[in-house]
Design a protein around this motif. Structure first.
Motif, mmCIF file in Angstrom:
data_model
loop_
_atom_site.group_PDB
_atom_site.id
_atom_site.type_symbol
_atom_site.label_atom_id
_atom_site.label_comp_id
_atom_site.label_asym_id
_atom_site.label_seq_id
_atom_site.Cartn_x
_atom_site.Cartn_y
_atom_site.Cartn_z
ATOM 1 N N UNK B 44 70.155 13.166 -42.562
ATOM 2 C CA UNK B 44 71.229 13.820 -41.803
ATOM 3 C C UNK B 44 72.460 14.110 -42.645
ATOM 4 N N UNK B 68 71.086 20.028 -45.491
ATOM 5 C CA UNK B 68 70.318 18.785 -45.415
ATOM 6 C C UNK B 68 68.973 18.976 -46.108
ATOM 7 N N UNK B 225 67.580 15.714 -29.200
ATOM 8 C CA UNK B 225 68.911 16.248 -29.506
ATOM 9 C C UNK B 225 69.239 16.107 -30.983
ATOM 10 N N UNK B 226 70.006 17.038 -31.526
ATOM 11 C CA UNK B 226 70.485 16.869 -32.892
ATOM 12 C C UNK B 226 71.321 15.588 -32.998
ATOM 13 N N UNK B 227 71.331 14.898 -34.105
ATOM 14 C CA UNK B 227 70.768 15.331 -35.388
ATOM 15 C C UNK B 227 69.318 14.899 -35.589
ATOM 16 N N UNK B 233 62.667 21.575 -33.476
ATOM 17 C CA UNK B 233 64.047 22.007 -33.773
ATOM 18 C C UNK B 233 64.150 22.535 -35.207
#
Lengths: 534, 283
Positions: B44, B68, B225-227, B233
């Motif tokens: 991340x 990243x 969900x991010x991250x 995703x």
């Protein structure tokens, strides 16, 4: 008066922003693909190859062509081409010149006199353009209702209007209840200044939403919902003939689909995103136009919600977020950093606004002083677009370094724009927001006054001095006084620490080399009447 | 008759496609198990100045839109995909098996209720049902696991019920009953082990489906969900920035394809090895 204007104003902002939301929704990929297939099947490529015709892509379908009930700039752009106004913007400029008016004079702060050019006629046999039509066109903004009984979303544009007095067939006086410094740039030159035919409105009734009867440069020749709107040069127009005889406006919501269509010359002009601009610049016979953006982007903090009700927490967040990285990553280095609300090109820009450099150590100290030495959990509401997702992820990583665990709440447009509304807005914490600006700073500041709490003021920040200053700026003619007021308003916002200003975005357009588009400096208002074949 | 695990694996290895599947599955499970030691960078960690870097020795699969390391994100994404798949399969296998056995042994009314429940769930396509449920519950890793688990319970429940019904009147079970074995003992000691073979085959063949659904939900923005890095995703972000770099889409797509292909080939080979009759039916 001001309160009434503001209460009516919010309907405009989401409309302006719909253009942006339409960019990258996943459903739009499918819809865009379908549109592209339809585009290919419609035989339009042939149109695209002729140099006096162009196919222009817009992000969504046109919805209502009644100037008082238009949805946003996509309709406004069509209106400025079809309807005349007393004055209109010069090509690509905030300067304006007479359009339907032969004479237009600001007699004093509250009186404007006009005389129309002789021989102006509405298309379709609706007769001459008269001062009665001007009166009807302007006054209906404060009285007309649509079929659902709702008043015009643009009523605030004419909020200062007292009445239009007709003094002859082509002459009249516009009486204002108070000085309205932004009247020309926000109203008279834009869609709200469109002169419509009273006869046509009486005859067509609700059909005026789909039939634009004007006296402008172009006529609306054809409109097929979700497919195309065709503008053709108005043979009865009294001014210079436009360079293009025909402009076809195609709704294609997805940027990627639009990019493919541009590459294959199915369309000749489209707004581009920062990621695709470099690639599109390499397409043969094409060029990229870049304008400094006027869409201001920021991370807002709900000042009523714990722990954001503590100013030290807000200051810590402001110091923790890596604004430079967020903007560079989201806009591929094409957009500049913003440090305050008002853009440098507008009156009242605070050029000495502090530039907050990232300082994690100081952010942690502030959090400790605020009673949160170990940080806390918080959520950031984000509209689901590629740029905003990127900004949000950079913010999330930045905040994590300061010990703040930020959860991203990524929403599609349908739900995102209701997050800050009413009581729901009380639970909002951080929100990544973008509004469009117009040519006057009071348009920008109106969304941050206290009466907008629970409407568009998602920070729920209320400041009496700010409200008073906005009222002054909105009704004062003296530019120096207005500028000073705007700067003070931005200082108050800075003191609140409820805003992390990010950028004014950037406006990028891909166009064929032979086509010179007319685009106003805000990037969202296009002037089809000034599109030129070169 | 169910073969031993060693015999089954030998049979899987003997077939060409089975061998490919086994190798791919092994690699994926290895990466998932040892992800923390395999990542070359903090997954991340941002490096905006080096976003969209091409593959190199420094970044084996390049970098994404915020710099990243993409290889490291693929590796942790593998752990997440396998973790979700195993959690879903384990949970739905357990609940489905229990409900299936209950339906077979319980009275007519209870059986009918359970079967109607299965019918309701299976009447919706898995992804559509998952989308609707995530929309209600909100997107998160836990909700993804719960939702996908629910959609898979009937799958195992029906097979468990059918197998149990076939086994119910077997002489050795009758003998156990006469000897005084309790119903719980009968189920746990005799029924479950004897119906697990087909269920395990089914489970192995469902792994790629679960992986695809999780990736699909994440691609559609209603998954993790991010991250957190999900293959879905990673693929979506790659698609959004396709004009800047093609590598994220290529690597995320290849990884997802390899995983689904591997588990599918392995599952089919496993099915053939466990029950040759199924192979002849499939042929």
């Amino acid at each position: 008066m001001i309160a009434r204007e503001l209460s009516e104003a919010p309907h405009r902002a989401p409309s302006e922003r719909e253009l942006i939301m339409a960019r990258f929704t996943r459903r739009s990929v499918l819809a865009g693909s379908t549109a592209l297939a339809g585009l290919a099947a419609s035989g339009l490529p042939a149109l695209g190859q002729a140099r006096d015709r162009a196919v222009v892509r817009v992000a969504r379908d046109i919805q209502n062509l009644d100037p008082a009930f238009r949805i946003g700039p996509i309709e406004g752009n069509v209106m400025r081409a079809v309807y005349q106004r007393l004055a209109s913007f010069k090509a690509g400029s905030l300067d304006y010149e007479n359009d339907a008016a032969a004479e237009l004079k600001q007699v004093n702060d509250q009186l404007i006199e006009f005389r129309l050019k002789d021989g102006l006629t509405f298309q379709g046999g609706y007769g001459d353009v008269t001062a009665e039509d001007v009166k009807f066109s302007f006054e209906r903004f404060n009285s007309a209702t649509n079929k659902d009984g709702k008043k015009s979303s643009y009523a605030s544009d004419w909020g200062a209007l007292d009445k239009v007095e007709v003094t002859g067939k082509t002459t009249g006086k516009i009486h204002l209840k108070r000085p309205a410094p932004a009247l020309f740039r926000i109203t008279i030159c834009d869609g709200s200044g469109a002169i419509v035919s009273q006869k046509a409105f009486d005859k067509l009734g609700d059909q005026v939403a789909t039939q634009a009867i004007g006296s402008g440069v172009y006529t609306m020749a054809e409109w097929r919902a979700n497919d195309r709107l065709v503008l053709k040069a108005n043979p009865d127009y009294k001014g210079p003939k436009p360079s293009l005889s025909e402009i076809t406006i195609k709704p294609v919501s997805d940027f990627k689909t639009a990019e493919l269509a541009f590459r294959t010359n199915e369309i000749q002009f489209t707004e581009a995103d920062s990621g695709s601009a470099d690639g599109l610049a390499k397409v043969a016979d094409s060029k990229i136009i870049q304008l400094d953006g006027m869409r201001y982007v920021w991370i807002g903090m709900n000042t009523e919600k714990k722990p954001l009700d503590n100013v030290k927490v807000r200051q810590a967040i402001r110091l923790a977020i890596d604004v430079d990285s967020a903007v560079a990553a989201a806009y591929n280095g094409k957009a500049k950093r913003a440090n305050t609300m008002i853009q440098p090109s507008l009156l009242g820009h605070w050029k000495d606004a502090p530039v907050y450099k990232r300082d994690i150590a100081q952010a942690k100290r502030l959090l400790a002083e605020a009673g949160y030495p170990n940080g806390f959990k918080i959520s950031l509401a984000v509209l689901n677009t590629a740029a905003f997702r990127t900004i949000a992820q950079v913010a999330q990583a930045s905040l994590a370094e300061a010990g703040i665990d930020c959860r991203l709440d990524i929403q599609e447009a349908g739900t995102y724009f209701s997050l800050g509304r009413g009581d729901a807005g009380k639970n909002l914490e951080l929100s990544l927001q973008q509004f469009s600006a117009k040519m006057d700073p009071s348009f920008t500041s109106q969304w941050f006054v206290s009466s907008q709490v629970g409407v568009w003021n998602w920070q729920r920040w209320a400041n009496a001095e700010f409200d008073k200053l906005h009222e002054m700026v909105d009704s004062t003619i003296d530019p120096a006084k207005r500028a000073a007021g705007m700067v003070r308003m931005q200082q108050l916002m800075d003191e609140s620490a409820a805003y992390v200003w990010l950028t004014y975005d950037t406006s990028l357009f891909a166009t064929k080399s032979w086509l010179n588009p007319g685009i106003l400096p805000n990037g969202t208002d296009w002037q089809y009447e000034h599109f030129k074949s070169v | 008759m169910i073969a031993s695990a060693r015999e089954v694996l030998a049979k899987v290895w003997a077939g060409g496609t089975g061998r490919i599947g086994l190798v791919l599955v092994f690699v994926i499970l290895f990466v998932a198990a040892f992800a923390p030691w395999l990542v070359t960078h903090e997954p991340n960690k941002l490096d905006v100045l080096h976003r969209f870097a091409d593959p190199s020795f420094e970044h084996l699969m390049g970098t994404d839109q915020i710099g990243r390391d993409f290889f490291s994100r693929i590796v942790v994404g593998t752990r997440l995909a396998v973790g979700v798949a195993l959690a879903v399969i384990l949970a739905s296998l357990t609940m489905g098996t229990l409900l299936g056995i209950a339906a077979a042994y319980a009275g007519r009314q209870a059986e009918r209720v359970i079967l109607i429940l299965f019918d309701i769930i299976t009447s919706f396509p898995s992804l559509v049902l998952a989308l609707a449920m995530v929309a209600m519950l909100g997107p998160s890793l836990v909700n993804v696991v719960i939702v996908v688990t629910i959609t898979f319970i009937p799958h195992f429940g029906r097979v468990a019920r059918a197998q149990t019904l076939a086994l119910k009147s077997a002489p050795f079970l009758e003998a156990e009953r006469v000897l005084g074995a309790s119903p719980v003992r009968l189920v746990l000691v005799h029924v479950v082990p004897n119906i697990m073979g087909p269920l395990v085959v089914l489970a192995s063949m469902d792994v790629p489906v679960v992986i695809t659904i999780e990736a699909g939900l994440s691609f559609l923005g209603v998954g993790v969900r991010p991250p957190l890095a999900s293959w879905g995703t990673l693929l979506y972000d790659g698609y959004q920035h396709l004009s800047q770099s093609v590598w994220p889409v290529i690597f995320a797509g290849l990884t997802l394809s390899a995983a689904t292909l591997g588990f599918t080939l392995f599952g089919e080979a496993l099915r053939d090895a466990v029950d040759p009759k199924l192979r002849s039916r499939a042929a």
